[in-house]
Design a protein around this motif. Structure first.
Motif, PDB file in Angstrom:
ATOM      1  N   TYR A 219       0.281   1.634  -9.928  1.00  0.00           N
ATOM      2  CA  TYR A 219       1.053   2.921 -10.642  1.00  0.00           C
ATOM      3  C   TYR A 219       2.221   1.887 -11.360  1.00  0.00           C
ATOM      4  O   TYR A 219       2.937   1.143 -10.752  1.00  0.00           O
ATOM      5  CB  TYR A 219       1.294   4.180  -9.790  1.00  0.00           C
ATOM      6  CG  TYR A 219       0.840   5.357  -9.823  1.00  0.00           C
ATOM      7  CD1 TYR A 219      -0.859   5.236  -9.296  1.00  0.00           C
ATOM      8  CD2 TYR A 219       1.667   6.236 -10.501  1.00  0.00           C
ATOM      9  CE1 TYR A 219      -1.607   5.968  -9.478  1.00  0.00           C
ATOM     10  CE2 TYR A 219      -0.038   7.213 -10.576  1.00  0.00           C
ATOM     11  CZ  TYR A 219      -1.282   7.473 -10.098  1.00  0.00           C
ATOM     12  OH  TYR A 219      -1.983   8.098 -10.379  1.00  0.00           O
ATOM     13  N   GLY A 220       2.688   2.247 -12.395  1.00  0.00           N
ATOM     14  CA  GLY A 220       3.359   2.282 -13.623  1.00  0.00           C
ATOM     15  C   GLY A 220       4.891   2.541 -13.178  1.00  0.00           C
ATOM     16  O   GLY A 220       6.271   1.317 -12.981  1.00  0.00           O
ATOM     17  N   ASN A 221       4.587   4.012 -12.580  1.00  0.00           N
ATOM     18  CA  ASN A 221       5.853   4.486 -11.822  1.00  0.00           C
ATOM     19  C   ASN A 221       5.741   4.767 -10.630  1.00  0.00           C
ATOM     20  O   ASN A 221       5.122   6.209 -10.671  1.00  0.00           O
ATOM     21  CB  ASN A 221       6.077   5.545 -12.928  1.00  0.00           C
ATOM     22  CG  ASN A 221       6.423   5.127 -14.086  1.00  0.00           C
ATOM     23  OD1 ASN A 221       7.712   4.720 -14.148  1.00  0.00           O
ATOM     24  ND2 ASN A 221       5.743   5.530 -15.228  1.00  0.00           N
ATOM     25  N   PRO A 222       6.213   3.861  -9.093  1.00  0.00           N
ATOM     26  CA  PRO A 222       5.010   4.413  -7.684  1.00  0.00           C
ATOM     27  C   PRO A 222       5.715   5.747  -7.823  1.00  0.00           C
ATOM     28  O   PRO A 222       5.483   6.328  -6.860  1.00  0.00           O
ATOM     29  CB  PRO A 222       6.048   3.509  -7.013  1.00  0.00           C
ATOM     30  CG  PRO A 222       6.153   1.783  -8.339  1.00  0.00           C
ATOM     31  CD  PRO A 222       6.148   3.385  -9.580  1.00  0.00           C
ATOM     32  N   GLU A 223       7.198   6.626  -7.956  1.00  0.00           N
ATOM     33  CA  GLU A 223       7.774   7.209  -7.509  1.00  0.00           C
ATOM     34  C   GLU A 223       6.838   8.496  -8.282  1.00  0.00           C
ATOM     35  O   GLU A 223       6.827   9.627  -7.186  1.00  0.00           O
ATOM     36  CB  GLU A 223       8.877   7.538  -8.816  1.00  0.00           C
ATOM     37  CG  GLU A 223       8.862   8.030 -10.040  1.00  0.00           C
ATOM     38  CD  GLU A 223       9.015   6.721 -10.604  1.00  0.00           C
ATOM     39  OE1 GLU A 223       9.028   6.770 -11.559  1.00  0.00           O
ATOM     40  OE2 GLU A 223       8.579   5.861  -9.759  1.00  0.00           O
ATOM     41  N   LYS A 224       5.684   8.642  -8.824  1.00  0.00           N
ATOM     42  CA  LYS A 224       4.776   9.368  -9.211  1.00  0.00           C
ATOM     43  C   LYS A 224       3.226   9.635  -8.317  1.00  0.00           C
ATOM     44  O   LYS A 224       2.496  10.669  -8.593  1.00  0.00           O
ATOM     45  CB  LYS A 224       4.250   8.729 -11.185  1.00  0.00           C
ATOM     46  CG  LYS A 224       4.685   9.432 -11.832  1.00  0.00           C
ATOM     47  CD  LYS A 224       4.166   8.871 -13.315  1.00  0.00           C
ATOM     48  CE  LYS A 224       4.696   9.146 -14.411  1.00  0.00           C
ATOM     49  NZ  LYS A 224       4.356   9.094 -15.272  1.00  0.00           N
TER      50      LYS A 224
END
Length: 324
Positions: A219-224
């Protein structure tokens, strides 16, 4: 007459210390093994949660394939979507929900992954996967389709376009494999699957934290990455036979072996890529764009290796324009 015991020799003290250390390490290893022990689960165990309608199991030359066939069934040119390594048809759920309003949408779990599980031959080469897609189309009475794929699925999609161009109306490549590449980072699960010494451990243990780390890596944004998403990837990994199949698939990799064929692609092609893809770098998107005449490239700067899953809304908007 009293006697005193001989002093413990230095060598014996060292041996005793080593014995205690080995015992402690062995004990910790056993505890760790017990905590991460994860036996296979049968398809029947997983079906209730992960194969609800419109899921069905279709016999494709003796292999029961997990398929979802949704939307306008009379669509003369359906949209067929192919997932990547260690993924499943669930990666397309958000896309399928919208696409099926105007199209027939077909998604499946590839052999070796998801609820389909291993094939009979343990052959997970690109040639076998390409033939599988054509066999699935035959089984579902699909003469021609818009074919899209992510990562491994992207490679299968363009290889199918090369092998059977009369069956591919349009092509959608999403962070697709095909050219040689040097990853910036590789999911931990993939690393371990490539190590023969870890094969037994990998097929019997599955630390939840490893699954989580592997998903966040793409993921580019791991928090997702949500707990539910990690649970899904974990469940698909535990499907009986999938872990063994992944190890075999890793031995059959042929990264970039057919890249000379890409220039043969002539149908309209849309290339979508995550600018933060650490597995297959964005530079490879440019290679596809250069080699496929007339192709369109869209880069999503903030997304990673699975942009269709990470941000289905923005990626699908580009697809809808392409399909119109």
């Amino acid at each position: 007459m009293s006697t005193t015991p001989a002093p413990f020799s230095f060598q014996k003290k060292i041996l005793l210390a080593i014995a205690f250390t080995l015992a402690a390490v062995g004990g910790m290893a056993l505890i760790s093994l017990a905590l991460t022990w994860a036996p296979d689960k049968s398809v029947d165990e997983l079906k209730q949660q992960w194969a609800s309608p419109p899921s069905q199991f279709v016999d494709v030359k003796g292999l029961m394939v997990h398929v979802r066939d949704e939307g306008w069934h009379e669509d003369p040119v359906p949209v067929l979507l192919i997932h990547g390594t260690s993924s499943s048809l669930h990666t397309w759920e958000a896309w399928a929900k919208e696409l099926k309003k105007q199209h027939r949408v077909i998604t499946m779990d590839l052999p070796g992954f998801g609820l389909t599980g291993p094939n009979q031959t343990n052959d997970y080469s690109i040639a076998t996967y390409t033939q599988f897609i054509q066999d699935l189309m035959d089984t579902l009475h699909v003469e021609r389709a818009v074919i899209g794929g992510n990562s491994l699925g992207g490679e299968i999609a363009w290889e199918t376009a090369v092998a059977a161009p009369n069956r591919v109306e349009r092509l959608i490549l999403i962070d697709a494999a095909g050219y040689p590449f040097t990853p910036l980072s590789v999911p931990l699960g993939f690393k371990l699957a490539k190590m023969p010494a870890m094969s037994w451990l990998m097929t019997h243990c599955l630390p939840h934290s490893m699954v989580e780390e592997s998903v966040k890596n793409v993921y580019g944004n791991p928090e997702k990455v949500t707990a539910a998403l990690v649970d899904r990837y974990e469940a698909m990994t535990l499907r009986a036979g999938n872990r063994q199949a992944l190890g075999i698939r890793m031995k059959q990799l042929n990264s970039g072996g057919d890249d000379n064929l890409i220039k043969r692609i002539q149908m309209p092609t849309l290339i979508l890529w995550g600018g933060k893809d650490k597995l297959i770098p964005p530079e490879n998107a440019t290679l596809f764009h250069q080699d496929i005449v007339g192709s369109k490239l869209i880069m999503f700067d903030e997304l990673g290796h699975v942009p269709q899953e990470e941000n289905p809304v923005v990626t699908l908007a580009a697809v809808n324009i392409f399909l119109q």
